[in-house]
Design an enzyme around this catalytic site. Structure first.
Site, PDB file in Angstrom:
ATOM      1  N   LYS A  39      10.504  66.245   9.960  1.00 29.06           N
ATOM      2  CA  LYS A  39       9.152  65.795  10.513  1.00 29.06           C
ATOM      3  C   LYS A  39       8.767  64.615  10.193  1.00 29.06           C
ATOM      4  CE  LYS A  39       7.722  67.425   5.824  1.00 29.06           C
ATOM      5  NZ  LYS A  39       7.281  68.645   5.052  1.00 29.06           N
ATOM      6  N   ARG A 137      -1.796  76.104   0.465  1.00 30.86           N
ATOM      7  CA  ARG A 137      -1.881  75.558   1.659  1.00 30.86           C
ATOM      8  C   ARG A 137      -1.705  76.493   3.066  1.00 30.86           C
ATOM      9  NH1 ARG A 137       2.516  70.535   2.849  1.00 30.86           N
ATOM     10  NH2 ARG A 137       3.864  72.468   2.931  1.00 30.86           N
ATOM     11  N   TYR A 263      -3.437  36.269  -1.016  1.00 33.21           N
ATOM     12  CA  TYR A 263      -4.739  36.475  -1.093  1.00 33.21           C
ATOM     13  C   TYR A 263      -5.437  36.764  -2.571  1.00 33.21           C
ATOM     14  CZ  TYR A 263      -4.609  37.533   3.978  1.00 33.21           C
ATOM     15  OH  TYR A 263      -4.448  37.754   5.303  1.00 33.21           O
ATOM     16  N   MET A 312      -0.061  41.568   5.536  1.00 31.56           N
ATOM     17  CA  MET A 312       0.191  42.381   6.383  1.00 31.56           C
ATOM     18  C   MET A 312       1.598  42.330   7.050  1.00 31.56           C
ATOM     19  SD  MET A 312      -1.805  43.550   9.872  1.00 31.56           S
ATOM     20  CE  MET A 312      -3.303  43.967   8.861  1.00 31.56           C
TER      21      MET A 312
HETATM   22  C1  PLP Z   1       8.236  68.873   4.160  1.00 30.11           C
HETATM   23  C2  PLP Z   1       8.537  70.382   3.932  1.00 30.11           C
HETATM   24  C3  PLP Z   1       9.799  70.469   3.411  1.00 30.11           C
HETATM   25  C4  PLP Z   1      10.845  69.409   3.024  1.00 30.11           C
HETATM   26  O1  PLP Z   1      10.467  68.934   1.634  1.00 30.11           O
HETATM   27  P1  PLP Z   1      11.528  68.227   0.752  1.00 30.11           P
HETATM   28  O2  PLP Z   1      11.113  68.278  -0.628  1.00 30.11           O
HETATM   29  O3  PLP Z   1      11.610  66.632   1.544  1.00 30.11           O
HETATM   30  O4  PLP Z   1      12.857  68.707   0.975  1.00 30.11           O
HETATM   31  C5  PLP Z   1      10.158  71.753   2.911  1.00 30.11           C
HETATM   32  N1  PLP Z   1       9.416  72.943   3.371  1.00 30.11           N
HETATM   33  C6  PLP Z   1       8.004  72.797   3.906  1.00 30.11           C
HETATM   34  C7  PLP Z   1       7.158  73.838   4.053  1.00 30.11           C
HETATM   35  C8  PLP Z   1       7.737  71.378   4.100  1.00 30.11           C
HETATM   36  O5  PLP Z   1       6.509  71.165   4.568  1.00 30.11           O
END
Ligand code: PLP
Length: 367
Positions: A39, A137, A263, A312
């Site tokens: 992701k 979550r 800045y 930037m």
């Molecule tokens: C992003 C995610 C992971 C990966 O986590 P890492 O700590 O980077 O290995 C695993 N499970 C879920 C549900 C996630 O959202």
């Protein structure tokens, strides 16, 4: 390899190192399958490049956050099936069902809708039950599991292919993590009475080397694949760096004493100072939070402190102690000499935030 001579900044991605990191996990956990989490542009290295590099590695799923990311994996022609980790909107479920992608299940409404779509398209829908053992979550609450197991097994077009949960503090709260593991084990035991559950997964990077969850048979690998293990472990030394961020010196100047740099003049020279301007800034993902934190870059074999605020597109570094610097020279911004962890600590953030911040302007060069 790509010609980088005109790049101001670029990220070199070592896909062999990713495969190596995968092999370390496989050696430590030989009986577990893997989901590779790709992701958010594979945390920075780039979804397309990483998915292509890992597609032939016999990984069970590519973990993604959205249907859009799943579609990209599909369009690349990958054989590895996308797994959408989080909730999806009703209008996105159609695509999931048509393509046979995997989705997480957090409610009976989702189950009923997926079941009706399965019927409509004449497809079996493969879902993994998410159990909220403490992350807060998504997922079904453990207390609802006994009641729902019967109902879930009654949906004719659903195949409950797995069950999973997510740890909320594996690197920081060992006793709470053990409670989550126990809660997961109970949920698996209850569900197993009614459902087959070929996939059972709980541990991601902060847990794979440090906890065991006896019922599980798959791990979800994000950061660890990219070279970072959040917990101390004897295996951490074996992980290899996968992303090195470079940027070039664009200009060299000598500023007089008492001259402000960047800045708001948060840095003022106290002596004549040789300053190299480097072509990277927060527009590339070099975090503004690194301003005035002692952050440094590695240039021509020595460390150069960043002066004043990150802008930037450019940063200024002190090269007074060096005499061989010229425009075009390449500084390592993050990599073996400036570890990911160092930037994380200076920016007071978490490791994933540092590399997912790399923007689209930064070319990814795969080696
Ligand atoms: C992003 C995610 C992971 C990966 O986590 P890492 O700590 O980077 O290995 C695993 N499970 C879920 C549900 C996630 O959202």
């Amino acid at each position: 390899m790509q010609d980088t001579s005109l790049f101001r900044t670029w990220a070199e991605i070592d896909t062999a190192a990713m495969r190596h990191n995968l092999s370390v996990v496989r050696r430590v956990m030989p009986n577990h399958k893997q989901m590779a989490i790709v992701k958010a542009e594979a945390y920075g290295p780039g979804l397309d490049g990483v998915a292509k590099a890992l597609d032939g590695e016999d990984i069970d799923f590519f973990g993604v956050a959205t249907v859009g990311e799943a579609a990209r994996i599909h369009d690349l022609g990958c054989r590895t099936c996308p797994f959408i980790l989080g909730p999806c909107f009703p209008a996105e479920r159609e695509l999931i069902v048509q393509h046979g992608w995997r989705a997480a299940l957090s409610s009976m409404e989702e189950a009923a809708h997926f079941d009706s779509l399965g019927k409509l398209y004449g497809k079996q829908v493969n879902l993994h039950i998410n159990v909220d053992t403490g992350m807060g979550r998504a997922g079904l609450l453990p207390s609802d599991i006994p009641m729902l197991a019967d109902q879930l097994s009654a949906f004719e077009n659903l195949h409950i292919e797995g069950v999973f949960s997510h740890l909320s503090a594996a690197a920081d709260d060992i006793s709470f993590t053990h409670r989550q593991i126990r809660s997961f084990e109970e949920a698996v035991a209850e569900l197993s009475a009614k459902l087959e559950l070929p996939y059972r997964h709980l541990c991601s990077s902060s847990a794979v080397f440090n906890y065991s969850a006896p019922s599980t048979n798959m791990v979800r690998l994000g950061r660890i694949l990219y070279g970072y293990s959040p917990m101390p472990s004897p295996y951490n030394r074996e992980l290899r760096n996968t992303l090195t961020l470079y940027a070039r010196v664009t200009l060299l100047r000598t500023l007089p004493s008492h001259h402000g740099v960047s800045y708001n003049h948060t840095y003022i020279t106290d002596a004549p100072t040789r300053v190299a301007t480097i072509g990277i800034g927060f527009g590339d993902g070099y975090l503004h939070y690194l301003s005035n934190t002692g952050a440094r870059v590695y240039l021509n074999g020595s460390y150069c402190p960043v002066l004043g605020r990150v802008t930037m597109d450019q940063i200024m570094v002190d090269v007074t102690h060096m005499d061989d610097v010229k425009p075009g020279d390449v500084a390592e911004i993050m990599g073996p000499n400036v570890p990911w962890e160092e930037l994380t600590a200076r920016a007071k953030t978490i490791p994933s935030n540092v590399i997912t911040s790399l923007t689209a302007r930064v070319p990814r060069v795969y080696i």
